[in-house]
Each structure stands twice: as C-alpha cells, then as structure tokens.
Write a protein that holds these residues in place. Structure first.
Motif, short mmCIF file in Angstrom:
data_model
loop_
_atom_site.label_atom_id
_atom_site.label_comp_id
_atom_site.label_asym_id
_atom_site.label_seq_id
_atom_site.Cartn_x
_atom_site.Cartn_y
_atom_site.Cartn_z
N GLN A 65 0.83 -1.21 0.00
CA GLN A 65 0.00 0.00 0.00
C GLN A 65 0.86 1.26 0.00
OE1 GLN A 65 -2.58 -0.71 3.36
NE2 GLN A 65 -3.66 -2.36 2.30
N GLU A 66 1.99 1.20 0.69
CA GLU A 66 2.92 2.34 0.67
C GLU A 66 3.55 2.50 -0.70
OE1 GLU A 66 4.51 4.82 3.44
OE2 GLU A 66 2.40 4.64 2.89
N MET A 67 3.89 1.39 -1.33
CA MET A 67 4.42 1.46 -2.69
C MET A 67 3.41 2.13 -3.61
SD MET A 67 6.08 -2.36 -3.13
CE MET A 67 6.90 -3.17 -1.75
N ALA A 68 2.14 1.73 -3.47
CA ALA A 68 1.09 2.32 -4.30
C ALA A 68 0.90 3.80 -3.99
CB ALA A 68 -0.22 1.56 -4.08
N ARG A 69 1.10 4.18 -2.77
CA ARG A 69 0.93 5.60 -2.39
C ARG A 69 1.99 6.48 -3.05
NH1 ARG A 69 3.12 9.11 1.10
NH2 ARG A 69 4.52 7.54 2.02
N LYS B 121 1.84 4.44 -13.37
CA LYS B 121 3.19 3.86 -13.33
C LYS B 121 3.16 2.50 -12.61
CE LYS B 121 4.86 7.46 -15.40
NZ LYS B 121 5.27 7.37 -16.83
N THR B 122 4.28 1.78 -12.73
CA THR B 122 4.32 0.37 -12.35
C THR B 122 5.10 0.09 -11.07
OG1 THR B 122 4.18 -0.25 -14.69
CG2 THR B 122 4.96 -1.95 -13.16
N ILE B 123 4.57 -0.85 -10.30
CA ILE B 123 5.27 -1.44 -9.15
C ILE B 123 5.60 -2.88 -9.54
CG2 ILE B 123 5.03 -2.22 -6.76
CD1 ILE B 123 2.95 0.06 -6.42
N ALA B 124 6.82 -3.32 -9.27
CA ALA B 124 7.21 -4.70 -9.55
C ALA B 124 8.05 -5.23 -8.40
CB ALA B 124 7.99 -4.80 -10.85
N GLY C 196 2.07 -4.48 -11.06
CA GLY C 196 0.76 -3.85 -11.13
C GLY C 196 0.92 -2.36 -11.41
N ILE C 197 -0.14 -1.75 -11.92
CA ILE C 197 -0.10 -0.33 -12.30
C ILE C 197 -1.09 0.45 -11.44
CG2 ILE C 197 -0.56 1.30 -14.18
CD1 ILE C 197 0.25 -0.92 -16.12
N LYS C 198 -0.65 1.62 -11.00
CA LYS C 198 -1.51 2.48 -10.18
C LYS C 198 -2.54 3.18 -11.07
CE LYS C 198 -1.38 6.26 -6.83
NZ LYS C 198 -0.52 7.10 -6.00
#
Length: 280
Positions: A137-141, A147-150, A278-280
């Motif tokens: 959730q912090e990564m998504a914030r 943009k992407t989280i991996a 995943g992408i925000k």
C-alpha cells in the motif's frame, strides 16, 4: 505475541550483523540474483529521467543498474539496515553512479510524498516485511498514477533446493519447528495468489504474476556451505545454538547432501521466483 516493531528491530540487527557476509560474497550474490533483477527492470519500463524507488535495496541492486539507465533521473534505495545502506552507497561510488543514493527506511512507512516515483521495485524483500500488505500500500501511495510497481518473492520450497538442502538439515538437526504462516520468512509467498492479492488490495490494475526459473551454481559443496552460513541470516542464527560437535555434524551432512547436485564440475541448484507487477 511479538509486535511488528520488535520483529523489525530483530531484523535490523540481523541484517546489520550479516552485512559483512553480503559484502564479502556480493559478486556471487548479485550474479545469482541478476536474472530476477533484469525482469523487474523490464517490468517497470524505465525511461530517461525517471525517478525510481528500490525498496529493500540491500547492497544496491537492482537500483544501481536502474540509475545507470535513467540518465538525468535518479534512484533512491531504501533498506532497514544501516550497514546495508553503507555498502550500497559504496558500490554506487565505485561504479561512478552519481544519481543513486540509499537511506534507511521502513517499507511500511516510507518517508516520501504521494505520487513521487515513476517506478517502484522490491527484489526479495516482501517476504520479510512484518506487514507486507502495508508495504504494498505504501508502494502504491508513492508511485505516480499510471506507473508500475514490480517485486519478486521466492516460489515453493520444492523448487528452491539451494535453500532447502541446508535449511532442512539445520532445522532437523537442531529440532527447529517450521515457521507459522504469518511469520516473515523466505517462502512466505510460495503461493503466488498471495502476491496478486496484495496488489489487488492496494487497488493496483493489470496485476500480473509470472514465474522466473533458473540455475544457481556453486563451485563445490564447501563454497555452498560457506556462502549460505555467512549470508542466510536464519540459518546462521540457528547455527549459533549448536556446539562444535553438532556444527561439524551439520556441516558434514550438508556437504554430503549438496554433492547430489553436482553437474558439469560444479553444484547446480534450481531456483524459482515469482515476479509480480501492477499499475496504479
């Protein structure tokens, strides 16, 4: 019940204590982990000028490689361990990478504003976070919209004998009970649905989990023993409770078991990891 703060403090002390081992074997470990790091770098679609966050950066990768690719952009690496952060910054300086910096930070309480980064990565850190859902959730914030989280996590024990050969023997010889499902440990996300679930809970879109397989090679059983007992904190910590006779017995058992993986003049262990994005 052990609190999250107590778990983090124990982890901080452990990673600080084993940082010298990671520094000693850095070339080996970075080569071993490079294929997974390369997939993460591709997943976040790096571009010129990107600002990138590398969580649980350890000795600096894949963040330093990302910094070399984003040109006028920059990369911040975070880690719970001050000693690891020092090693990461030293590695960046030695490679002449000026747009990489590292700092101590808790992955569940990142010291950055919302929508700060163009990409967020985390290579083999999520399994050890006391609250992995809060970390995602912090990564998504902090990642920007669109943009992407991996991140990556080790898959099942059966597909990672490089861990289980020594780990199984140590646990049996020292009568160590297997960790509970909620305990931070290397195979916490052996089931990939748990990873995709974290991403969906954080409202990320286009969630994908793929498997990355390969071979980890050691020169011989003695090198396998040396490296694993100097960098694998859970194993090394457990061995501290063994007297000299038991330690010798465990070592002999590990050396014997490792010989079953002899191929092409070296030891070859299979590895398997999940790559989630995943992408925000």
């Amino acid at each position: 019940m052990t609190s999250i703060h107590e778990i983090q403090e124990a982890q901080r002390k452990s990673w600080d204590a084993f940082a010298p081992g990671w520094k000693k074997h850095d070339a080996f470990m970075m080569q071993k982990l490079k294929p997974v790091g390369d997939v993460l770098l591709e997943a976040v679609k790096l571009q010129e000028g990107y600002r990138v966050l590398d969580i649980a950066t350890g000795t600096g990768e894949p963040g330093i490689t990302a910094a070399a690719r984003v040109g006028s952009g920059n990369v911040i690496g975070t880690d719970l361990s001050q000693e690891m952060v020092k090693i990461a910054e030293e590695h960046a300086r030695k490679r002449g990478i000026a747009n990489y910096s590292a700092e101590v930070a808790d992955a569940t309480r990142l010291p950055f504003n919302e929508n700060t980064f163009d990409a967020v990565m985390c290579r083999f850190g999520i399994m050890f976070f006391p609250d992995p859902a809060a970390a995602v959730q912090e990564m998504a914030r902090v990642v920007k919209p669109g943009k992407t989280i991996a991140l990556s996590a080790w898959a099942s024990p059966q597909k990672n004998p490089w861990v289980t050969v020594i780990g199984g023997i140590v646990n049996r010889k020292l009568n160590i009970a297997p960790p509970t499902a909620d305990t931070p440990q290397v195979f916490k996300f052996a089931e990939h649905e748990k990873l995709s679930g974290l991403f969906k809970e954080a409202d990320l879109k286009q969630v994908s989990v793929t498997e990355q397989e390969g071979i980890t090679a050691f020169e011989n059983p003695e090198q396998y023993w040396e490296i694993m007992t100097e960098i694998a904190a859970p194993i090394a910590m457990a061995l501290r409770s063994a007297d000299d006779d038991m330690l010798a017995e465990i070592r002999e058992a590990v050396i014997t078991a490792a010989q079953h993986y002899a191929r092409n003049g070296r030891l070859e262990f299979q590895y398997s990891a999940w790559i989630a994005s995943g992408i925000k």
